[in-house]
Design an enzyme around this catalytic site. Structure first.
Site, PDB file in Angstrom:
ATOM      1  N   HIS A 177       6.168  -2.197  -3.396  1.00 13.21           N
ATOM      2  CA  HIS A 177       5.076  -1.663  -2.575  1.00 13.21           C
ATOM      3  C   HIS A 177       3.771  -1.952  -3.296  1.00 13.21           C
ATOM      4  O   HIS A 177       3.693  -1.856  -4.518  1.00 13.21           O
ATOM      5  CB  HIS A 177       5.229  -0.151  -2.390  1.00 13.21           C
ATOM      6  CG  HIS A 177       3.930   0.544  -2.065  1.00 13.21           C
ATOM      7  ND1 HIS A 177       3.175   1.201  -3.023  1.00 13.21           N
ATOM      8  CD2 HIS A 177       3.235   0.650  -0.910  1.00 13.21           C
ATOM      9  CE1 HIS A 177       2.086   1.702  -2.463  1.00 13.21           C
ATOM     10  NE2 HIS A 177       2.092   1.380  -1.197  1.00 13.21           N
ATOM     11  N   TYR A 180      -4.145  -1.864  -1.943  1.00 12.75           N
ATOM     12  CA  TYR A 180      -5.471  -1.908  -2.563  1.00 12.75           C
ATOM     13  C   TYR A 180      -6.511  -1.693  -1.477  1.00 12.75           C
ATOM     14  O   TYR A 180      -6.430  -2.303  -0.407  1.00 12.75           O
ATOM     15  CB  TYR A 180      -5.688  -3.232  -3.314  1.00 12.75           C
ATOM     16  CG  TYR A 180      -4.777  -3.308  -4.515  1.00 12.75           C
ATOM     17  CD1 TYR A 180      -5.091  -2.625  -5.691  1.00 12.75           C
ATOM     18  CD2 TYR A 180      -3.559  -3.980  -4.450  1.00 12.75           C
ATOM     19  CE1 TYR A 180      -4.231  -2.631  -6.776  1.00 12.75           C
ATOM     20  CE2 TYR A 180      -2.685  -3.986  -5.532  1.00 12.75           C
ATOM     21  CZ  TYR A 180      -3.029  -3.309  -6.693  1.00 12.75           C
ATOM     22  OH  TYR A 180      -2.171  -3.299  -7.762  1.00 12.75           O
ATOM     23  N   ARG A 181      -7.474  -0.828  -1.733  1.00 11.09           N
ATOM     24  CA  ARG A 181      -8.390  -0.396  -0.675  1.00 11.09           C
ATOM     25  C   ARG A 181      -9.779  -0.098  -1.244  1.00 11.09           C
ATOM     26  O   ARG A 181      -9.938   0.195  -2.433  1.00 11.09           O
ATOM     27  CB  ARG A 181      -7.841   0.844   0.025  1.00 11.09           C
ATOM     28  CG  ARG A 181      -7.615   2.001  -0.918  1.00 11.09           C
ATOM     29  CD  ARG A 181      -6.710   3.087  -0.353  1.00 11.09           C
ATOM     30  NE  ARG A 181      -6.438   4.121  -1.345  1.00 11.09           N
ATOM     31  CZ  ARG A 181      -5.464   4.034  -2.250  1.00 11.09           C
ATOM     32  NH1 ARG A 181      -4.670   2.983  -2.292  1.00 11.09           N
ATOM     33  NH2 ARG A 181      -5.273   5.009  -3.131  1.00 11.09           N
ATOM     34  N   ALA A 330      -5.345   7.045  15.226  1.00  8.59           N
ATOM     35  CA  ALA A 330      -4.584   6.257  14.259  1.00  8.59           C
ATOM     36  C   ALA A 330      -3.495   5.454  14.958  1.00  8.59           C
ATOM     37  O   ALA A 330      -2.944   5.872  15.981  1.00  8.59           O
ATOM     38  CB  ALA A 330      -3.957   7.171  13.211  1.00  8.59           C
TER      39      ALA A 330
END
Length: 379
Positions: A177, A180-181, A330
């Site tokens: 997994h 990155y944000r 969402a």
């Protein structure tokens, strides 16, 4: 690009001179140089190399080429394509299904790439999202609980990130997994920003060589920036991917960080980029090493049991899942992309302590420093 423009316009001038077009004969060289210079200044966005067109319109990206929002979107588009192509190469025949979507009641959208029922990967999802809008009160409460001093209850925000979970078919190949944000919140006159993310490995059968290679690759990416990063973010990863009701970690860890806003945006962006670029070299060698390994039904059943633990963590504890469901409008399919195609639960299952399954469970209960006091060489 400059060379192509130069040749094309030289040909034009030659043709015009042959026809005695004296005015262009005089100004032709000036025209060539000016046109080539103008062309060379245009932002070149290699959209053919992406899995789909960017979410933000290209003219808008071009107009804000130095903006961190633009740079982050282009980075995650590139990484998404590189990871998908690397996985497709291991898969050899199956390709990713590409779903480019937009939030009809909000700003932005995303590109979800999913490969299902492959020979090597039972389910692989690599998703990017570029979202803007106003935070919900639940989202603001979650951020305040982490120390964000937001004055407004529903401030405007922007987030761009890449998130992927790769579930292999063969139980000898681990699951990976990564996420990155980049976040921006316009809190009145203040711009609040931070980076977050990480990469972690979830094996079903323990391989010391795999664990060392994986952690050493991430450590190398961290050490380029700060030698304190790897031990700090490794511990953070072990603490974050914890299943308290089981008393065990989800996997053997990796790195994890959040709220990174020091010393400046440029430095933080370069660090996040290097971490994202470390995904392929940390994981693909493990896939190539084990994808053809033989396995038994009992080993496959153990893999499905461990996937059940993966589901438990993602649905009960994962912060990203919670934030996703707290975000208005969402897209639930993309939020739940991380879940495996198949999983299994058995009542009161407990492996023998000295079995391979028991050895893995011991490490999950007591995280190990894989590259401490070792040469970090693969065995």
């Amino acid at each position: 690009m400059f060379f192509k423009v130069f040749l094309k316009n030289c040909s034009l001038i030659y043709y015009q001179r042959q026809r005695d077009l004296t005015k262009l004969r005089t100004y032709g060289s000036v025209f060539v140089g000016a046109f080539a210079l103008f062309s060379s200044k245009k932002l070149i966005i290699p959209t053919d190399d992406f899995m789909a067109l960017p979410i933000t319109p290209i003219p808008q990206l071009d107009a804000a080429r130095d903006d961190m929002k633009t740079r982050m979107e282009l980075m995650i588009l590139r990484v998404q394509a590189e990871v998908c192509k690397a996985l497709e190469k291991e898969e050899d025949c199956n390709k990713f299904q590409v779903d480019r979507w937009f939030r009809h009641d909000g700003g932005g959208g995303g590109i979800t790439c999913v490969l299902q029922d492959g020979k090597v990967f039972e389910k692989a999802g690599v998703n990017i999202s570029v979202i803007s809008g106003n935070l919900s009160r639940g989202g603001v409460a979650q951020m305040r609980s982490r120390g964000k001093k937001l004055k407004n209850d529903e401030p405007p925000y922007f987030v761009a990130g890449i998130s992927a979970v790769i579930h292999p078919r063969n139980p000898m190949v681990p699951t990976i997994h990564f996420n990155y944000r980049y976040f921006e919140v316009q809190d009145g006159d203040d711009l609040v920003w931070w980076f977050g993310g990480g990469t972690d490995l979830t094996p079903y059968y323990l391989s010391t060589a795999d664990a060392i290679h994986f952690h050493a690759t991430l450590k190398e990416a961290c050490d380029k920036h700060d030698k304190s990063f790897y031990p700090k973010f490794k511990k953070w990863c072990d603490d974050y991917f914890n299943i308290p009701h089981r008393g065990e970690r989800r996997g053997i860890g990796g790195i994890f960080f959040d709220d990174l806003d020091q010393p400046d945006r440029e430095t933080c962006f370069k660090f996040a980029t290097d971490c994202a670029d470390a995904v392929i070299p940390s994981y693909i060698p493990l896939v190539a090493r084990h994808k053809h390994a033989p396995y038994t039904k009992s080993e496959r059943d153990w893999q499905l049991l461990r996937r059940g633990r993966y589901v438990e963590f993602n649905l009960v504890y994962d912060r990203g899942t919670k934030f996703g469901f707290n975000t208005p409008h969402a897209r639930h399919e993309s939020i739940l992309m991380s879940l495996p195609l198949l999983a299994r639960w058995e009542y009161m299952h407990q492996p023998e302590s000295k079995s391979p399954e028991g050895e893995l469970l011991e490490v999950l209960k007591n995280p190990k420093n894989w590259i401490e006091d070792c040469s970090c060489e693969e065995s």
